[in-house]
Design a protein around this motif. Structure first.
Motif, mmCIF file in Angstrom:
data_model
loop_
_atom_site.group_PDB
_atom_site.id
_atom_site.type_symbol
_atom_site.label_atom_id
_atom_site.label_comp_id
_atom_site.label_asym_id
_atom_site.label_seq_id
_atom_site.Cartn_x
_atom_site.Cartn_y
_atom_site.Cartn_z
ATOM 1 N N PHE A 199 21.263 -18.912 66.176
ATOM 2 C CA PHE A 199 20.428 -17.912 66.839
ATOM 3 C C PHE A 199 18.963 -18.076 66.472
ATOM 4 C CE2 PHE A 199 24.600 -15.863 66.367
ATOM 5 C CZ PHE A 199 24.877 -15.587 67.694
ATOM 6 N N LEU A 246 20.059 -11.973 69.386
ATOM 7 C CA LEU A 246 21.182 -12.482 70.174
ATOM 8 C C LEU A 246 20.857 -13.751 70.957
ATOM 9 C CD1 LEU A 246 22.683 -9.170 71.591
ATOM 10 C CD2 LEU A 246 23.608 -10.618 69.792
ATOM 11 N N LEU A 283 27.944 -7.099 66.756
ATOM 12 C CA LEU A 283 27.696 -7.808 68.015
ATOM 13 C C LEU A 283 27.306 -9.267 67.793
ATOM 14 C CD1 LEU A 283 27.603 -7.634 71.061
ATOM 15 C CD2 LEU A 283 25.259 -6.820 70.894
ATOM 16 N N ARG A 284 26.367 -9.521 66.903
ATOM 17 C CA ARG A 284 25.916 -10.896 66.659
ATOM 18 C C ARG A 284 27.022 -11.781 66.070
ATOM 19 N NH1 ARG A 284 20.290 -13.048 64.210
ATOM 20 N NH2 ARG A 284 21.043 -15.051 63.518
ATOM 21 N N LYS A 321 29.417 -12.651 68.863
ATOM 22 C CA LYS A 321 28.849 -13.618 69.809
ATOM 23 C C LYS A 321 28.894 -15.020 69.206
ATOM 24 C CE LYS A 321 24.982 -14.765 72.746
ATOM 25 N NZ LYS A 321 23.776 -14.289 73.419
#
Length: 128
Positions: free
Chosen positions: A31, A35, A103-104, A107
């Motif tokens: 990253f 995100l 979330l990260r 992902k």
């Protein structure tokens, strides 16, 4: 996705994905922002063009965080019967914090699993 030009040992997608590392070498960063993915790995040069997790991480975040928060809300409501404003003060920030914290990593995990399984967009083959 281009073929590997060098031989790298197979990386565990869970370790590299959850840590936000390159799925091929396990060293470079995946990253560049919260995100946003980098264009390529700074260590091995893997092009992250293939990395398209879509809405997958968001769906898992909704399911996981929703399950935890709704369970806790119901338990607190039945056990203590607090006023609605107290529910809002407790659960809204907790929901946002939990969702943003997972979330990260999710992902990264989905991108690492895409690389490991050579996932690609669906194609129709013709007999031409």
């Amino acid at each position: 996705m281009m073929q590997d030009q060098a031989h790298y040992p197979t990386q565990d997608p869970f370790r590299t994905g959850l840590a936000g590392c390159c799925p091929r070498c396990g060293q470079g960063r995946l990253f560049k922002g919260f995100l946003a993915t980098r264009p390529a790995c700074s260590n091995c040069g893997l092009d992250f063009e293939f990395a398209d997790s879509g809405d997958g991480p968001a769906v898992f975040v909704i399911m996981l965080v929703g399950f935890v928060i709704v369970g806790l809300v119901l338990w607190v409501e039945l056990a203590f019967t607090p006023p609605i404003w107290l529910h809002l003060v407790i659960w809204l920030p907790l929901t946002v914090i939990l969702a943003l914290s997972i979330l990260r990593p999710l992902k990264g995990l989905m991108i690492a699993l895409q690389y490991r399984n050579r996932a690609a967009e669906g194609r129709l083959e013709s007999d031409d």
